[in-house]
Write an enzyme that holds these catalytic residues in place. Sequence first.
Site, PDB file in Angstrom:
ATOM      1  N   PRO A   1       0.791  -1.228   0.000  1.00 41.72           N
ATOM      2  CG  PRO A   1       0.233  -0.746   2.250  1.00 41.72           C
ATOM      3  CD  PRO A   1       1.036  -1.701   1.391  1.00 41.72           C
ATOM      4  CG  ASP A   2       5.037   0.914  -0.428  1.00 40.17           C
ATOM      5  OD1 ASP A   2       4.458  -0.188  -0.451  1.00 40.17           O
ATOM      6  OD2 ASP A   2       6.171   1.082   0.035  1.00 40.17           O
ATOM      7  CG  HIS A   3       2.215   4.321  -5.077  1.00 40.99           C
ATOM      8  ND1 HIS A   3       2.620   3.021  -5.260  1.00 40.99           N
ATOM      9  CD2 HIS A   3       3.058   5.088  -5.809  1.00 40.99           C
ATOM     10  CE1 HIS A   3       3.674   3.004  -6.070  1.00 40.99           C
ATOM     11  NE2 HIS A   3       3.951   4.241  -6.415  1.00 40.99           N
TER      12      HIS A   3
END
Length: 808
Positions: free
Chosen positions: A561-563
């Site tokens: 889920p980085d972005h």
Amino acid sequence: MALPLHGVRVLELTDGFGDTAGRFLADLGAEVVRVELPGGSPSRSAHPVRNGVSVPFALRNANKLGVTLDLEEDEGRDRLRALARRSDILLESFPPGFLAARGVGTADLCRANPALVAVSITGFGQDGPYRDWAATEPVLYALSGVLSRSGEPGEQPLLPPDGLIDESVGVHTAWSALLAYFDRLHTGRGQTVDISAFEVIVHGFDPGFGVQGSAAAGRSEDFPRGRPDAANFYPVYRCGDGQVRICLLAKRQWRAMFEWLGEPEEFADPTYDTIPARFAASARLNPLIEQLFSTYTRDELVVEGAARGIPIGGLNTVSEVLTTEHFDAAGTFVDTEISPGVTARVPSGYAKVDGQRAGVRMRAPELGEHNDTVFGSDIDGAHDPIPALQREPGGRPFEGLRVLDMGVVVFGAELGRQFADNGADVIKIENSNFPDGLRQSKRGAALAASVAWGHRNRRSLGLNLRSPEGIRIFKRLAAEADIVLANFKPGTLASMGLSYDELAAINPRIIVSESSAFGSVGPWNKRLGYGPLVRAACGVSALWRYSDTTDALCDGSTVYPDHIAGQVTATTILATLIHRLRTGRGAAIEVAQADTAIVQLGSQLVAEHLDPGSIGAPGNSDPYSAPSGVYPCGGDDEWCVVTVRDDTDWARLCGVVGRPDLADDPRFATAELRIDHRAEADEVLTEWLLRHTPTEAMETLQAAGIPAGAMIRLPELLTNPQLIARGAYTELEHELLPAPLPTAKQVAHFATLPDWPLRQAPLAGQQTREICERVLGLSTVEIDSLVRDGVLQPPADDPALSPVPSTV
């Protein structure tokens, strides 16, 4: 403290895309009034339903007030105009033209209230050839390029878990609404904002032409057919009581694993210090690791891995997530009423502000529950203005703000870029002894493409924060800065003397944002924060596979889920900037990437809590509708996603495929019966699809009002007619790149905010002298001395690093 959006009024007319935006704004303290038409929103019956309650509706509409209005009547339209006059932000997701045809479109409401920020959220936007198409999560996965990278080689592509798209669109919508509102506070002018869920997922979920992590497989034309073989990037192994995932990225991590294996001779060659070599040898290496792990439990492996410096995380099912000790300690869940008489364990919210969770406080409203409260009050009542320096419209919202950015890798790049693209002076703090991971992923080029995408519009300061003098210089910068960004292990800033309390003592207006994998509270707070381990711990990986019985996980080529976690954090910071205009004080912000994933899987988690054992990996079969899924078309590895939502869609489909007789077939008379006869319904659809290309099938089905999306690969995004019509891409140049990179111009379409600038990303430390001279006022002699001492780290061609000529 009061939540940061206390006093901000949001008027919401959404159903589907956009609900989650209002929920996020309400979590942050805004007063959100949800308007429904008589009879209620269709989403009140959205699946999964437990105890007669739509779980998605209950989660996505918590913390809101609820009213009903009949927009076919003059009284209803007048009341809507009155609500708009008192509101700061409008969120609406009706089909393009629906509100305008009734005299209450966004343009009409903005004329009634010129300060209104009016945000429209639709599947494909307000214009373009797809404008009137039907969008579902599977359709957007297919058209965005996400689906083409998901699944096992040689198998059909696999849809990622449900809910991630709806929530991601909501986060970007909340950010865009607050960005326009922040601009309004400084200009006095509202504006319209056009958000396409399609473009949000293309540019913001896990972009093919944006910041990438170590799982960049399948992002180029190297994989024109089939799914990338990504399982061994972050392999999963059976152990004594389940499965674990490991992330062997750094050389030191592999060397520790090699030692644990007993230093087998066949892997002693230094070649195996590289990821590609280990990937190529996975068929020989994986059995050795699995044999070793078979004698340990998950918890034992995690502990042993931590002791050896090897990132290992257990794979949690959805039911296990609900009872994980860490999430209990961290306050990730709260037991609360979600509907009158129905209590459940629910994700508490995305973020903390000054230690307070910005999360659920009250259940979703019953239909029209707050009519008397809202319409009985001073509906046109003014509220206290927020003081802000005024400027002319048309500028960048964050002009004049300074950000000290210590963020690293994908999350750090995405978070800092939100502020740099919108006008802030973002100073990236870099230490050449510990370079950002993105700078180490050049793959033979002079500059990593991810650096060009993620570090654009910034300045770079080379500064050794492991020296007392480096800390002193940072504190001098912080004394005049607005925001500090970091995503280190919890406690790192405090250990450096740079905690929020210490920086706020220097500058009470400072906002300090810290993010980590699992947050600062709980037994996992020091775990290594790689995205694949977060996905495994939070239930995402367990749902991202073909079935519960397969060992293969299909999330290896994504960086989720980085972005989205970066966008969550940016939105929370922006809300705090708005609050600071009122109070003059900053705040400490904390976002755990795990909390982002858990909020976005909320519907499955709550449904499992209310009905244990009911949620598992569905594969491509929607458990609530049929036919629905991923279907083969004519050609090699060509696929189309189709969703039959209801009886109307089924009747239309029967006409499209030339089988009108099936519309009255008792086997398919209801959604429940079609699910019971899924195989027969799928066969009807597949037989027709195999005679068409995915694009032909998509266009024919969409023309009939049936949600459908061709699976497209990343290069095809650049020639997609809807993205071209919307001007979704431009080119980003850098002197160290052999060719320009496709890049987003914007995600949302703002009426008055300009497109992002495209100043090229700096080299590490490139503006060190400039910043020290102009911001800190240091002399050349002082700078030279600090460079020679290794405190300042300009590029290698800096004059202070040149050898001093000898004298005779």
